[in-house]
Design an enzyme around this catalytic site. Structure first.
Site, PDB file in Angstrom:
ATOM      1  N   CYS A  77      31.917  36.263  40.880  1.00 49.91           N
ATOM      2  CA  CYS A  77      32.229  37.694  40.791  1.00 49.91           C
ATOM      3  C   CYS A  77      31.035  38.584  41.141  1.00 49.91           C
ATOM      4  O   CYS A  77      31.198  39.596  41.833  1.00 49.91           O
ATOM      5  CB  CYS A  77      32.803  38.048  39.424  1.00 49.91           C
ATOM      6  SG  CYS A  77      31.806  37.573  38.009  1.00 49.91           S
ATOM      7  N   ASP A 279      37.378  45.578  40.906  1.00 50.72           N
ATOM      8  CA  ASP A 279      37.304  44.330  40.136  1.00 50.72           C
ATOM      9  C   ASP A 279      37.531  43.129  41.052  1.00 50.72           C
ATOM     10  O   ASP A 279      38.584  43.038  41.695  1.00 50.72           O
ATOM     11  CB  ASP A 279      38.366  44.373  39.040  1.00 50.72           C
ATOM     12  CG  ASP A 279      38.273  43.213  38.059  1.00 50.72           C
ATOM     13  OD1 ASP A 279      37.505  42.267  38.321  1.00 50.72           O
ATOM     14  OD2 ASP A 279      38.968  43.250  37.034  1.00 50.72           O
ATOM     15  N   HIS A 281      37.982  40.047  40.135  1.00 49.15           N
ATOM     16  CA  HIS A 281      38.606  38.940  39.403  1.00 49.15           C
ATOM     17  C   HIS A 281      40.083  38.760  39.747  1.00 49.15           C
ATOM     18  O   HIS A 281      40.962  38.827  38.891  1.00 49.15           O
ATOM     19  CB  HIS A 281      38.423  39.135  37.895  1.00 49.15           C
ATOM     20  CG  HIS A 281      36.996  39.165  37.470  1.00 49.15           C
ATOM     21  ND1 HIS A 281      36.271  40.338  37.374  1.00 49.15           N
ATOM     22  CD2 HIS A 281      36.148  38.164  37.138  1.00 49.15           C
ATOM     23  CE1 HIS A 281      35.034  40.055  36.993  1.00 49.15           C
ATOM     24  NE2 HIS A 281      34.938  38.748  36.842  1.00 49.15           N
TER      25      HIS A 281
END
Length: 398
Positions: A77, A279, A281
């Site tokens: 990430c 994000d 993820h």
């Protein structure tokens, strides 16, 4: 058939169950140096956000190092956030901050070339393969979680092999940005008249005439400036909040890397006391170039409302990013820092003119003397010994 399924799979809208729409308010939203009035410019705001390149976890790419992982889910990430910050710098460098993206609209060739720098292949200069391999030189095993400073050091080294973008990457040390060192790194001799870009030659000629200097005036190498910081011990100190938010207002802003322990996000702006972020993820399938040499870019843009978090929930270890295409942009950034950051009693970071006398001498980073391309050079971790190991400023520790 599998490629068709993968393409459909990648079009699925993620997180719609719990993404919150922007509130109905008269407040200003700041995104990477641009302001939007939420009440009347919501569509323009969402368009600006979706134009940012969005890099997420991927799977089914070729194993890193030949025998390593074929997905970065669970560990990549922060690398993806570093890619997003760098991609924004390249967008500003080649297309400008005001460039916008529209779904299925033909884009400039520079856009496709930027996108191809980040594909998950070992021959792409800023791929997950390259970053993970270069991380070995920073003491990180392939598949190990990175902090923002480690990512910054990796990008600084990979940029040495990237001749097309030709960036100077400066990563500050000890919360201090040194003007003298940046000027030393960015002020370079221009290319010869035979090989120089016409616009560069013209601007240099105009500059020489106006200043009465010689024909060998120094050119400015576009600057990616990364400032790793720790804004508290276990949580962010509220005294830094205003200064931190001011950084997103600067026209040079590339946002910030940070998040929560072992969960990295790319922060691109704020609304009130909430940070707006992309994000990484989400695990999508590897996308490669198509037969026509183009990349299907639909999964590289976040086409749903972005997420937000209260700034006080941010882990105190972050890294700010700024891009200065020309020397005047850097000079303007220095003025803004003097005015907005250094006015605080407890400063977020320092900006000094001269290189501190107690520091080791500053030597601008240079590409190691090797006979291979950058991609081949870091295809083997044994060849990383030409790089000095930077002291690790680990970020977002539990």
């Amino acid at each position: 058939m599998e490629s068709v399924l993968s393409k459909c799979e990648n079009q699925i809208t993620i997180f719609t169950d719990y993404l919150e729409e922007f509130p109905d308010t008269d407040e200003l939203v700041w995104i990477l140096g641009k302001q939007h009035l939420l009440k009347t410019e919501k569509s323009k705001l969402l368009s600006d956000i979706s134009a940012r390149l969005w890099f997420t976890y991927r799977r089914k790419f070729s194993p890193i190092g030949g025998t390593g992982p074929s997905s970065d889910a669970g560990w990549g990430c922060m690398l993806r956030c570093g890619q997003m910050m760098l991609a924004q710098a390249l967008i500003c460098r080649h297309l400008g901050r005001d460039w916008n993206w529209e779904k299925q609209k033909e884009q400039p060739k520079e856009y496709q070339r930027i996108l191809q720098c980040f594909l998950d292949r070992k021959d792409c200069c800023y791929s997950i393969h390259q970053m993970a391999q270069m991380g070995v030189g920073e003491g990180k095993s392939i598949g190990e979680w990175f902090g923002p400073n480690t990512v910054a050091q990796v990008l600084k080294k990979l940029a040495l092999f990237d001749e097309w973008n030709s960036l100077a990457v400066y990563v500050s040390m000890d919360n201090t940005v040194v003007i003298e060192d940046i000027k030393k790194m960015c002020c370079v001799l221009p290319l010869s008249v035979d090989t120089a870009d016409e616009s560069i030659s013209d601007s240099l000629t105009a500059s020489n005439h106006s200043k009465g200097t010689s024909a060998f005036s120094l050119a400015w190498k576009p600057l990616l400036l990364i400032v790793p910081l720790r804004l508290g011990i276990n949580q962010i100190n509220p005294v830094y909040v205003d200064a931190f938010k001011e950084c997103f207002k600067m026209p040079q802003s590339l946002g910030a890397l940070g998040g929560k322990p072992n969960n990295a996000y790319y922060f691109i702006g704020f609304l009130g006391d909430e940070l707006i972020f992309l994000d990484p993820h989400t695990t999508q399938t590897f996308v490669d170039t198509e037969e026509n040499g183009m990349v299907d870019d639909q999964t590289f843009h976040c086409q749903h409302p972005p997420q937000r978090m209260n700034i006080l929930n941010l882990d105190p270890s972050v890294a700010l990013g700024f891009f200065c295409k020309e020397e005047k942009d850097f000079d303007n950034w220095c003025s803004l820092v003097q005015k907005e950051i250094l006015k605080e009693n407890l400063r977020m970071f320092e900006l000094v003119q001269k290189h501190p006398s107690h520091w080791p001498p500053f030597i601008p980073p240079a590409k190691p003397e090797v006979t291979t391309t950058g991609a081949e050079f870091i295809d083997s971790t044994e060849q990383l010994e030409d790089f000095d190991l930077e002291e690790d400023f680990e970020i977002l520790s539990v």
